[in-house]
Design an enzyme around this catalytic site. Structure first.
Site, PDB file in Angstrom:
ATOM      1  N   ASN A   1      10.955  -9.845  -5.344  1.00 38.62           N
ATOM      2  CA  ASN A   1      11.044  -8.423  -5.015  1.00 38.62           C
ATOM      3  C   ASN A   1      11.310  -8.162  -3.539  1.00 38.62           C
ATOM      4  O   ASN A   1      11.846  -7.110  -3.189  1.00 38.62           O
ATOM      5  CB  ASN A   1       9.736  -7.735  -5.428  1.00 38.62           C
ATOM      6  CG  ASN A   1       9.631  -6.328  -4.894  1.00 38.62           C
ATOM      7  OD1 ASN A   1      10.336  -5.424  -5.335  1.00 38.62           O
ATOM      8  ND2 ASN A   1       8.756  -6.132  -3.904  1.00 38.62           N
TER       9      ASN A   1
ATOM     10  N   TYR B   1      23.195  -4.854   2.408  1.00 40.38           N
ATOM     11  CA  TYR B   1      22.330  -4.547   1.267  1.00 40.38           C
ATOM     12  C   TYR B   1      23.134  -4.560  -0.031  1.00 40.38           C
ATOM     13  O   TYR B   1      22.738  -5.191  -1.019  1.00 40.38           O
ATOM     14  CB  TYR B   1      21.676  -3.185   1.471  1.00 40.38           C
ATOM     15  CG  TYR B   1      20.695  -2.790   0.383  1.00 40.38           C
ATOM     16  CD1 TYR B   1      19.365  -3.176   0.452  1.00 40.38           C
ATOM     17  CD2 TYR B   1      21.106  -2.022  -0.708  1.00 40.38           C
ATOM     18  CE1 TYR B   1      18.457  -2.812  -0.537  1.00 40.38           C
ATOM     19  CE2 TYR B   1      20.214  -1.655  -1.699  1.00 40.38           C
ATOM     20  CZ  TYR B   1      18.894  -2.060  -1.615  1.00 40.38           C
ATOM     21  OH  TYR B   1      18.016  -1.701  -2.604  1.00 40.38           O
TER      22      TYR B   1
ATOM     23  N   LYS C   1      22.592  -7.340  -3.027  1.00 41.02           N
ATOM     24  CA  LYS C   1      22.085  -6.920  -4.329  1.00 41.02           C
ATOM     25  C   LYS C   1      23.067  -7.273  -5.452  1.00 41.02           C
ATOM     26  O   LYS C   1      22.648  -7.521  -6.596  1.00 41.02           O
ATOM     27  CB  LYS C   1      21.775  -5.426  -4.324  1.00 41.02           C
ATOM     28  CG  LYS C   1      20.591  -5.062  -3.429  1.00 41.02           C
ATOM     29  CD  LYS C   1      19.326  -5.820  -3.818  1.00 41.02           C
ATOM     30  CE  LYS C   1      18.125  -5.394  -3.017  1.00 41.02           C
ATOM     31  NZ  LYS C   1      16.878  -6.126  -3.417  1.00 41.02           N
TER      32      LYS C   1
ATOM     33  N   THR D   1       8.975   5.988  -4.157  1.00 44.45           N
ATOM     34  CA  THR D   1       7.967   5.190  -3.468  1.00 44.45           C
ATOM     35  C   THR D   1       7.342   6.013  -2.341  1.00 44.45           C
ATOM     36  O   THR D   1       7.819   7.087  -1.983  1.00 44.45           O
ATOM     37  CB  THR D   1       8.597   3.935  -2.872  1.00 44.45           C
ATOM     38  OG1 THR D   1       9.605   4.330  -1.928  1.00 44.45           O
ATOM     39  CG2 THR D   1       9.242   3.068  -3.953  1.00 44.45           C
TER      40      THR D   1
END
Length: 260
Positions: A86, A155, A159, A192
């Site tokens: 994660n 990023y 990913k 979040t």
């Protein structure tokens, strides 16, 4: 739902906040014995007190430290059944024109190399389980694996790469005769604490929240527990024939065009 993961031992990287911390809570609630990594000792202490999980300060990029981490985990618990790769970052990212080499290496190092090392060492640990190699590995990717962001090149690339990592590792494990499954999850915008803080500090909280929620045809963000629930299912024996898959959990954000 409780007890679905009874007897299983889990490792969560980047477990001190956000999806990681939510997954620690969810796996513990379903009966797993959970260890998690990160660098925020204060947040880790609070999560340990809340859940009974065990914290290991660890940098996922540190190849040598992985050996010691796994030996400590196996010594304490005797086996490894679940690994959730994660840990991730956007720090130092930018567009392909503007990103520095240091920024690129930081994001790729944590998001991509760190995920590879998690998978690699999880497989080695799971291969030592009593009864033979068995377990479930889940990689946290992103919907941006399919919809790259122009202002976050590293990023987006990382990913996308870890989806291929999950598929390659799944095929490898199957070909070796291991009962080790590897899958990727691709979350959309998740509410979040970090996102909540960004909304509060935006100076236009209502509009900022609407922008995040409007990205999905379902007109809301995912909750942390919804994402953690997908991880828990993939970790469970209910998903025993699921390997090499990518599960998008984005409220149909990447399913198609909204139209005019």
């Amino acid at each position: 739902m409780g007890g679905r993961l009874d007897g299983k031992v889990a490792l969560v990287t980047g477990g001190t906040s956000g999806i990681g911390a939510g997954t620690v809570r969810r796996l513990v609630s379903e009966g797993a014995k959970v260890a998690f990594t990160g660098s925020n000792a204060e947040a880790a202490a609070a999560l340990c007190a809340e859940t009974g999980a065990q914290f290991h300060r660890h940098d996922v990029r540190d190849g040598a430290a992985w050996v010691a981490l796994m030996e400590s985990l196996l010594s304490a618990r005797g086996r490894l059944d679940i690994a959730f790769a994660n840990a991730g970052t956007e720090h130092g990212d930018g567009s392909v024109e503007d990103i520095s080499l240091d920024g690129w290496n930081n994001v790729i190092g944590i998001n991509q190399t760190g995920a590879m090392l998690t998978v690699q060492h999880a497989i080695k640990a799971m291969a030592r389980n009593a009864g033979g190699p068995t377990g479930s590995i889940i990689i946290n990717s992103s919907m941006n694996a399919h919809r790259a962001m122009g202002n976050f090149v590293a990023y987006s690339v990382s990913k996308a790469a870890v989806v291929a990592l999950a598929k390659s590792a799944a095929v490898h494990c199957g070909n070796r005769g291991y009962r080790i499954r590897v899958n990727a999850i691709l979350p959309g915008v998740v509410e979040t604490a970090m996102i909540q803080k960004l909304i509060e500090q935006s100076g236009a909280a209502e509009a900022t929240r609407a922008a995040y929620e409007g990205m999905s045809p379902l007109k809301r963000m995912a909750s942390v527990d919804e994402v953690a629930g997908l991880v828990a299912w993939l970790a469970s024996d209910e998903a025993a024939f699921v390997s090499g898959a990518e599960y998008v959990i984005d409220g149909a954000t990447t399913a198609g065009m909204m139209g005019v």
